[in-house]
Design a protein around this motif. Structure first.
Motif, PDB file in Angstrom:
ATOM      1  N   UNK A  36      18.567  40.855  -6.507  1.00 42.21           N
ATOM      2  CA  UNK A  36      18.139  39.537  -6.984  1.00 42.21           C
ATOM      3  C   UNK A  36      18.710  38.431  -6.095  1.00 42.21           C
ATOM      4  N   UNK A  37      19.977  38.549  -5.722  1.00 42.78           N
ATOM      5  CA  UNK A  37      20.592  37.537  -4.852  1.00 42.78           C
ATOM      6  C   UNK A  37      19.913  37.518  -3.481  1.00 42.78           C
ATOM      7  N   UNK A  38      19.548  38.684  -2.972  1.00 41.72           N
ATOM      8  CA  UNK A  38      18.800  38.767  -1.715  1.00 41.72           C
ATOM      9  C   UNK A  38      17.481  38.010  -1.847  1.00 41.72           C
ATOM     10  N   UNK A  39      16.808  38.203  -2.964  1.00 46.13           N
ATOM     11  CA  UNK A  39      15.541  37.521  -3.218  1.00 46.13           C
ATOM     12  C   UNK A  39      15.734  36.005  -3.293  1.00 46.13           C
ATOM     13  N   UNK A  40      16.776  35.571  -3.988  1.00 42.27           N
ATOM     14  CA  UNK A  40      17.074  34.137  -4.097  1.00 42.27           C
ATOM     15  C   UNK A  40      17.357  33.552  -2.710  1.00 42.27           C
ATOM     16  N   UNK A  41      18.150  34.273  -1.918  1.00 42.66           N
ATOM     17  CA  UNK A  41      18.493  33.808  -0.576  1.00 42.66           C
ATOM     18  C   UNK A  41      17.245  33.615   0.282  1.00 42.66           C
ATOM     19  N   UNK A  42      16.411  34.631   0.353  1.00 36.28           N
ATOM     20  CA  UNK A  42      15.263  34.537   1.249  1.00 36.28           C
ATOM     21  C   UNK A  42      14.156  33.656   0.683  1.00 36.28           C
ATOM     22  N   UNK A  43      14.095  33.499  -0.631  1.00 34.93           N
ATOM     23  CA  UNK A  43      13.185  32.519  -1.215  1.00 34.93           C
ATOM     24  C   UNK A  43      13.620  31.113  -0.790  1.00 34.93           C
ATOM     25  N   UNK A  95       4.581  27.488   4.034  1.00 37.21           N
ATOM     26  CA  UNK A  95       5.706  27.495   4.963  1.00 37.21           C
ATOM     27  C   UNK A  95       5.301  28.243   6.234  1.00 37.21           C
ATOM     28  N   UNK A  96       5.883  27.881   7.371  1.00 34.43           N
ATOM     29  CA  UNK A  96       5.453  28.475   8.641  1.00 34.43           C
ATOM     30  C   UNK A  96       5.752  29.968   8.775  1.00 34.43           C
ATOM     31  N   UNK A  97       6.651  30.485   7.956  1.00 39.20           N
ATOM     32  CA  UNK A  97       6.946  31.916   8.024  1.00 39.20           C
ATOM     33  C   UNK A  97       7.357  32.409   6.649  1.00 39.20           C
ATOM     34  N   UNK A  98       7.264  33.719   6.484  1.00 35.43           N
ATOM     35  CA  UNK A  98       7.726  34.317   5.234  1.00 35.43           C
ATOM     36  C   UNK A  98       8.357  35.664   5.527  1.00 35.43           C
ATOM     37  N   UNK A  99       9.188  36.079   4.603  1.00 40.06           N
ATOM     38  CA  UNK A  99       9.937  37.328   4.736  1.00 40.06           C
ATOM     39  C   UNK A  99       9.521  38.275   3.622  1.00 40.06           C
ATOM     40  N   UNK A 100       9.310  39.537   3.987  1.00 44.11           N
ATOM     41  CA  UNK A 100       8.932  40.562   3.022  1.00 44.11           C
ATOM     42  C   UNK A 100       9.932  41.711   3.134  1.00 44.11           C
ATOM     43  N   UNK A 101      10.621  41.993   2.043  1.00 41.48           N
ATOM     44  CA  UNK A 101      11.541  43.131   1.997  1.00 41.48           C
ATOM     45  C   UNK A 101      10.708  44.399   1.879  1.00 41.48           C
ATOM     46  N   UNK A 102      10.948  45.367   2.762  1.00 42.29           N
ATOM     47  CA  UNK A 102      10.184  46.608   2.698  1.00 42.29           C
ATOM     48  C   UNK A 102      10.602  47.412   1.472  1.00 42.29           C
TER      49      UNK A 102
END
Length: 172
Positions: A36-43, A95-102
């Protein structure tokens, strides 16, 4: 010879009676919390451009190691370019980029001293997508990451972050 045999026996017994704790299961409370913290960080980093949230997740002596961008020492040094970049973006636009956790790539390993939990290692694989000239997301890099989380005064914060093994989009 007796000394060598004694050392071998002690080592074997220590692994039997004091097994090292490995990776946590994906339904473990700590694994879920740090996911969840990883998700909050990258969000905060990629979706909402929220530097204050990011600041709350890093220790003051945070260090970031990137295989293409080099090393950044200190939370403020890391956040200054993010704040500058965020000030130029329209929060209502994509946003110009996004991150997706595999999926299924996230691993968490607890760190203990004398049986007390003091931190955790979190590792995973993520990919990035970037807006092209048609304002459509296209595949970017895929990379591995490692976070060293520290538990201080009941708060989980990242002390060290590694971002490495960046590969071109064609590799996934």
């Amino acid at each position: 010879m007796k000394t060598a045999l004694y050392i071998i026996v002690v080592c074997l017994l220590s692994t039997v009676f004091n097994p090292a704790q490995g990776q946590l299961s994906t339904d473990d409370e700590l694994h879920l919390l740090l996911k969840e913290k990883d998700s909050v960080l990258f969000n905060a980093a990629f979706d909402t451009c929220d530097a204050e949230t990011m600041e709350s997740l890093f220790t003051e002596d945070f260090e970031f190691y990137h295989d293409k961008g080099g090393v950044t020492i200190g939370r403020e040094s890391f956040l200054i370019p993010i704040r500058t970049n965020c000030s130029t973006l329209d929060p209502k636009s994509p946003q110009p980029s996004k991150r997706i956790l595999l999926e299924n790539s996230l691993r968490v390993y607890p760190l203990r001293k004398d049986g007390e939990l003091y931190g955790a290692i979190q590792e995973g694989i993520h990919r990035f997508e970037f807006l092209n000239e048609k304002q459509q997301y296209q595949k970017g890099d895929i990379a591995k990451f490692t976070h060293i989380w520290m538990l201080t005064d009941g708060q989980w914060k990242i002390k060290r972050e590694l971002s490495f093994d960046h590969q071109a989009a064609e590799t996934y």
